[in-house]
Scaffold this motif. Structure first.
Motif, PDB file in Angstrom:
ATOM      1  N   GLY A   1     -26.004  -8.025  72.315  1.00  0.00           N
ATOM      2  CA  GLY A   1     -25.773  -6.663  71.859  1.00  0.00           C
ATOM      3  C   GLY A   1     -26.131  -6.475  70.399  1.00  0.00           C
ATOM      4  N   SER A   2     -25.712  -7.419  69.549  1.00  0.00           N
ATOM      5  CA  SER A   2     -25.997  -7.291  68.118  1.00  0.00           C
ATOM      6  C   SER A   2     -27.494  -7.418  67.848  1.00  0.00           C
ATOM      7  CB  SER A   2     -25.227  -8.352  67.327  1.00  0.00           C
ATOM      8  OG  SER A   2     -25.592  -9.657  67.755  1.00  0.00           O
ATOM      9  N   ALA A   3     -28.166  -8.323  68.572  1.00  0.00           N
ATOM     10  CA  ALA A   3     -29.615  -8.471  68.395  1.00  0.00           C
ATOM     11  C   ALA A   3     -30.343  -7.205  68.824  1.00  0.00           C
ATOM     12  CB  ALA A   3     -30.119  -9.672  69.186  1.00  0.00           C
ATOM     13  N   LEU A   4     -29.885  -6.589  69.909  1.00  0.00           N
ATOM     14  CA  LEU A   4     -30.529  -5.372  70.402  1.00  0.00           C
ATOM     15  C   LEU A   4     -30.334  -4.212  69.434  1.00  0.00           C
ATOM     16  CD1 LEU A   4     -32.066  -3.888  72.593  1.00  0.00           C
ATOM     17  CD2 LEU A   4     -29.907  -3.547  73.815  1.00  0.00           C
ATOM     18  N   ILE A   5     -29.135  -4.091  68.870  1.00  0.00           N
ATOM     19  CA  ILE A   5     -28.874  -3.004  67.920  1.00  0.00           C
ATOM     20  C   ILE A   5     -29.751  -3.148  66.679  1.00  0.00           C
ATOM     21  CG2 ILE A   5     -27.137  -1.977  66.407  1.00  0.00           C
ATOM     22  CD1 ILE A   5     -26.864  -1.314  69.393  1.00  0.00           C
ATOM     23  N   ARG A   6     -29.887  -4.376  66.177  1.00  0.00           N
ATOM     24  CA  ARG A   6     -30.754  -4.605  65.009  1.00  0.00           C
ATOM     25  C   ARG A   6     -32.197  -4.216  65.329  1.00  0.00           C
ATOM     26  NH1 ARG A   6     -27.981  -9.526  64.694  1.00  0.00           N
ATOM     27  NH2 ARG A   6     -29.828 -10.616  65.540  1.00  0.00           N
ATOM     28  N   ALA A   7     -32.644  -4.604  66.513  1.00  0.00           N
ATOM     29  CA  ALA A   7     -34.015  -4.282  66.908  1.00  0.00           C
ATOM     30  C   ALA A   7     -34.202  -2.775  67.034  1.00  0.00           C
ATOM     31  CB  ALA A   7     -34.359  -4.973  68.223  1.00  0.00           C
ATOM     32  N   LEU A   8     -33.235  -2.088  67.639  1.00  0.00           N
ATOM     33  CA  LEU A   8     -33.332  -0.640  67.795  1.00  0.00           C
ATOM     34  C   LEU A   8     -33.353   0.070  66.444  1.00  0.00           C
ATOM     35  CD1 LEU A   8     -30.915  -0.144  70.813  1.00  0.00           C
ATOM     36  CD2 LEU A   8     -33.317   0.547  70.763  1.00  0.00           C
ATOM     37  N   ASP A   9     -32.565  -0.419  65.496  1.00  0.00           N
ATOM     38  CA  ASP A   9     -32.537   0.192  64.168  1.00  0.00           C
ATOM     39  C   ASP A   9     -33.905   0.066  63.481  1.00  0.00           C
ATOM     40  OD1 ASP A   9     -29.916   0.905  64.496  1.00  0.00           O
ATOM     41  OD2 ASP A   9     -29.097  -0.796  63.371  1.00  0.00           O
ATOM     42  N   GLN A  10     -34.530  -1.100  63.603  1.00  0.00           N
ATOM     43  CA  GLN A  10     -35.847  -1.292  62.996  1.00  0.00           C
ATOM     44  C   GLN A  10     -36.902  -0.427  63.680  1.00  0.00           C
ATOM     45  OE1 GLN A  10     -36.885  -5.438  62.722  1.00  0.00           O
ATOM     46  NE2 GLN A  10     -34.909  -6.004  61.834  1.00  0.00           N
ATOM     47  N   VAL A  11     -36.820  -0.315  64.989  1.00  0.00           N
ATOM     48  CA  VAL A  11     -37.758   0.531  65.721  1.00  0.00           C
ATOM     49  C   VAL A  11     -37.578   1.988  65.325  1.00  0.00           C
ATOM     50  CG1 VAL A  11     -38.317   1.422  68.018  1.00  0.00           C
ATOM     51  CG2 VAL A  11     -38.053  -1.040  67.669  1.00  0.00           C
ATOM     52  N   ASP A  12     -36.348   2.418  65.154  1.00  0.00           N
ATOM     53  CA  ASP A  12     -36.094   3.807  64.760  1.00  0.00           C
ATOM     54  C   ASP A  12     -36.704   4.123  63.395  1.00  0.00           C
ATOM     55  OD1 ASP A  12     -34.797   4.439  67.072  1.00  0.00           O
ATOM     56  OD2 ASP A  12     -32.767   4.268  66.269  1.00  0.00           O
ATOM     57  N   GLN A  13     -36.716   3.135  62.483  1.00  0.00           N
ATOM     58  CA  GLN A  13     -37.347   3.351  61.179  1.00  0.00           C
ATOM     59  C   GLN A  13     -38.827   3.679  61.348  1.00  0.00           C
ATOM     60  OE1 GLN A  13     -36.737  -0.053  58.690  1.00  0.00           O
ATOM     61  NE2 GLN A  13     -34.512   0.186  58.598  1.00  0.00           N
ATOM     62  N   VAL A  14     -39.503   2.895  62.191  1.00  0.00           N
ATOM     63  CA  VAL A  14     -40.932   3.121  62.412  1.00  0.00           C
ATOM     64  C   VAL A  14     -41.163   4.457  63.100  1.00  0.00           C
ATOM     65  CG1 VAL A  14     -43.002   2.244  63.561  1.00  0.00           C
ATOM     66  CG2 VAL A  14     -41.384   0.648  62.500  1.00  0.00           C
ATOM     67  N   VAL A  15     -40.363   4.765  64.108  1.00  0.00           N
ATOM     68  CA  VAL A  15     -40.527   6.017  64.849  1.00  0.00           C
ATOM     69  C   VAL A  15     -40.295   7.216  63.936  1.00  0.00           C
ATOM     70  CG1 VAL A  15     -39.564   7.417  66.721  1.00  0.00           C
ATOM     71  CG2 VAL A  15     -39.944   4.974  67.068  1.00  0.00           C
ATOM     72  N   THR A  16     -39.319   7.126  63.048  1.00  0.00           N
ATOM     73  CA  THR A  16     -39.032   8.227  62.118  1.00  0.00           C
ATOM     74  C   THR A  16     -40.194   8.448  61.158  1.00  0.00           C
ATOM     75  OG1 THR A  16     -36.656   7.779  62.235  1.00  0.00           O
ATOM     76  CG2 THR A  16     -37.445   9.049  60.345  1.00  0.00           C
ATOM     77  N   ARG A  17     -40.762   7.351  60.633  1.00  0.00           N
ATOM     78  CA  ARG A  17     -41.913   7.484  59.731  1.00  0.00           C
ATOM     79  C   ARG A  17     -43.134   8.041  60.463  1.00  0.00           C
ATOM     80  NH1 ARG A  17     -40.453   1.970  57.578  1.00  0.00           N
ATOM     81  NH2 ARG A  17     -39.321   2.335  55.634  1.00  0.00           N
ATOM     82  N   LEU A  18     -43.246   7.693  61.734  1.00  0.00           N
ATOM     83  CA  LEU A  18     -44.422   8.099  62.507  1.00  0.00           C
ATOM     84  C   LEU A  18     -44.327   9.534  63.011  1.00  0.00           C
ATOM     85  CD1 LEU A  18     -47.063   6.777  63.592  1.00  0.00           C
ATOM     86  CD2 LEU A  18     -45.804   6.276  65.693  1.00  0.00           C
ATOM     87  N   ALA A  19     -43.124  10.077  63.104  1.00  0.00           N
ATOM     88  CA  ALA A  19     -42.904  11.387  63.732  1.00  0.00           C
ATOM     89  C   ALA A  19     -43.773  12.502  63.141  1.00  0.00           C
ATOM     90  CB  ALA A  19     -41.427  11.755  63.668  1.00  0.00           C
ATOM     91  N   PRO A  20     -43.855  12.657  61.801  1.00  0.00           N
ATOM     92  CA  PRO A  20     -44.691  13.749  61.278  1.00  0.00           C
ATOM     93  C   PRO A  20     -46.169  13.604  61.627  1.00  0.00           C
ATOM     94  CG  PRO A  20     -43.216  12.872  59.579  1.00  0.00           C
ATOM     95  CD  PRO A  20     -43.175  11.924  60.722  1.00  0.00           C
ATOM     96  N   ILE A  21     -46.623  12.386  61.852  1.00  0.00           N
ATOM     97  CA  ILE A  21     -48.031  12.150  62.164  1.00  0.00           C
ATOM     98  C   ILE A  21     -48.323  12.505  63.615  1.00  0.00           C
ATOM     99  CG2 ILE A  21     -49.837  10.394  62.305  1.00  0.00           C
ATOM    100  CD1 ILE A  21     -48.363   8.934  60.022  1.00  0.00           C
ATOM    101  N   VAL A  22     -47.507  11.990  64.524  1.00  0.00           N
ATOM    102  CA  VAL A  22     -47.758  12.236  65.944  1.00  0.00           C
ATOM    103  C   VAL A  22     -47.433  13.670  66.330  1.00  0.00           C
ATOM    104  CG1 VAL A  22     -47.392   9.824  66.553  1.00  0.00           C
ATOM    105  CG2 VAL A  22     -45.461  11.401  66.609  1.00  0.00           C
ATOM    106  N   ALA A  23     -46.759  14.415  65.442  1.00  0.00           N
ATOM    107  CA  ALA A  23     -46.495  15.829  65.723  1.00  0.00           C
ATOM    108  C   ALA A  23     -47.772  16.664  65.626  1.00  0.00           C
ATOM    109  CB  ALA A  23     -45.437  16.361  64.759  1.00  0.00           C
ATOM    110  N   ARG A  24     -48.797  16.139  64.963  1.00  0.00           N
ATOM    111  CA  ARG A  24     -50.073  16.857  64.886  1.00  0.00           C
ATOM    112  C   ARG A  24     -50.757  16.849  66.254  1.00  0.00           C
ATOM    113  NH1 ARG A  24     -53.016  14.923  59.288  1.00  0.00           N
ATOM    114  NH2 ARG A  24     -51.182  14.899  57.925  1.00  0.00           N
ATOM    115  N   SER A  25     -51.725  17.741  66.406  1.00  0.00           N
ATOM    116  CA  SER A  25     -52.444  17.822  67.677  1.00  0.00           C
ATOM    117  C   SER A  25     -53.155  16.498  67.949  1.00  0.00           C
ATOM    118  CB  SER A  25     -53.463  18.965  67.638  1.00  0.00           C
ATOM    119  OG  SER A  25     -54.381  18.777  66.579  1.00  0.00           O
TER     120      SER A  25
END
Length: 301
Positions: free
Chosen positions: A126-150
């Protein structure tokens, strides 16, 4: 002379100590590829082929010339994992990232990964999965404005020097080629993005230069397509063809390592022939937008 309970080892040590007998065969060169079937002449190469080669030339060579595809894979585990090793942790993060980019929310992705049965039991997993999800969320958040383009898929079909056809699809977002990276950006990631950026810039020219974006744990890095993307592709293709006939050095990782070391230390790039060749072979003109080192630019251009 050497003494050992192992007669074969003692004989080998004695041979090394006394030198080779006249006429004895010498050690085989590790890069000697005699005995392998000849390389199949290439009349069509995909973008993924070039990327695979630049990321790991030896693996690509062994796969195409020797038919070896699983030399680096481990046997399946036959016991319950207690902790994840580095490669297993990376695989979990990569699956989570791809699932999140496909549009699945965090709870759905988390539940799906738990049901795979590959995490350590209970709180350890559980702790390993939460750490992994937190790191993935960082990347997804940074990527969001880019993939929002057409978004659109740009087909690539380029007849390069020698008549070889380069094919593939490159996903773009309003003039940007984005590549998410789970973890810190490495040389192979630069190479991956660079090939895609060159391909789309050559296949679909536009007034404003195409740009590439690497989105990783350590932030956002940018590249800009050169004015002559096809010429750079020909250079990479030339190295690729050479890599089918002989084992070449790990280009992308080495070039990135030299580049990063010298920029961090504020030193000029070493101009030994081997280093300069490694830089040219590794990145072939790949220049981060923020690079201020003109000598690096001159070395790899």
């Amino acid at each position: 002379g050497p003494v050992s309970y192992d007669a074969a080892a003692a004989a080998g040590a004695a041979a090394l100590a006394n030198g080779r007998a006249p006429g004895a065969p010498g050690p085989r060169d590790r890069s000697d590829i005699r005995g392998l079937p000849p390389a199949t002449p290439a009349d069509q190469v995909s973008i993924d082929d070039l990327i695979s080669f630049l990321r790991h030339p030896l693996k690509h060579f062994l796969r195409l010339r020797a038919g070896i595809t699983d030399a680096w894979s481990d046997d399946p585990a036959d016991q319950i994992p207690v902790e994840l090793n580095g490669l297993e942790e990376w695989a979990v993060k990569e699956r989570l990232l791809q699932a999140r980019l496909a549009g699945h929310d965090r709870p759905t992705v988390e539940n799906s990964e738990r049901l795979r049965g590959e995490l350590p039991p209970g709180a350890l997993g559980g702790s390993a999965l939460i750490r992994a999800l937190d790191q993935v969320d960082q990347v997804v958040t940074r990527l969001a404005p880019i993939v929002a383009r057409s978004a659109r898929e740009v087909p690539v079909s380029l007849r390069l020097a020698g008549g070889i056809l380069l094919t593939g699809l490159v996903r773009t977002h309003d003039g940007l080629v984005a590549l998410p990276v789970i973890g810190y950006v490495k040389g192979r990631d630069w190479a991956d993005l660079w090939v895609r950026l060159l391909a789309v810039a050559a296949a679909a020219p536009r007034d404003e230069p195409w740009e590439g974006v690497l989105v990783g744990r350590d932030g956002i890095r940018r590249l800009r397509a050169p004015a002559d993307p096809a010429a750079h592709l020909v250079d990479i293709l030339t190295l690729y063809l050479q890599g089918l006939d002989a084992v070449v050095r790990a280009a992308a990782a080495g070039a990135h390592g030299l580049h990063r070391r010298d920029l961090l230390l504020g030193r000029e790039l070493p101009m030994r022939r081997g280093d300069a060749q490694l830089l040219r072979h590794g990145l072939y003109g790949c220049r981060p937008v923020a690079t201020r080192n003109s000598k690096f630019k001159a070395a790899v251009a």
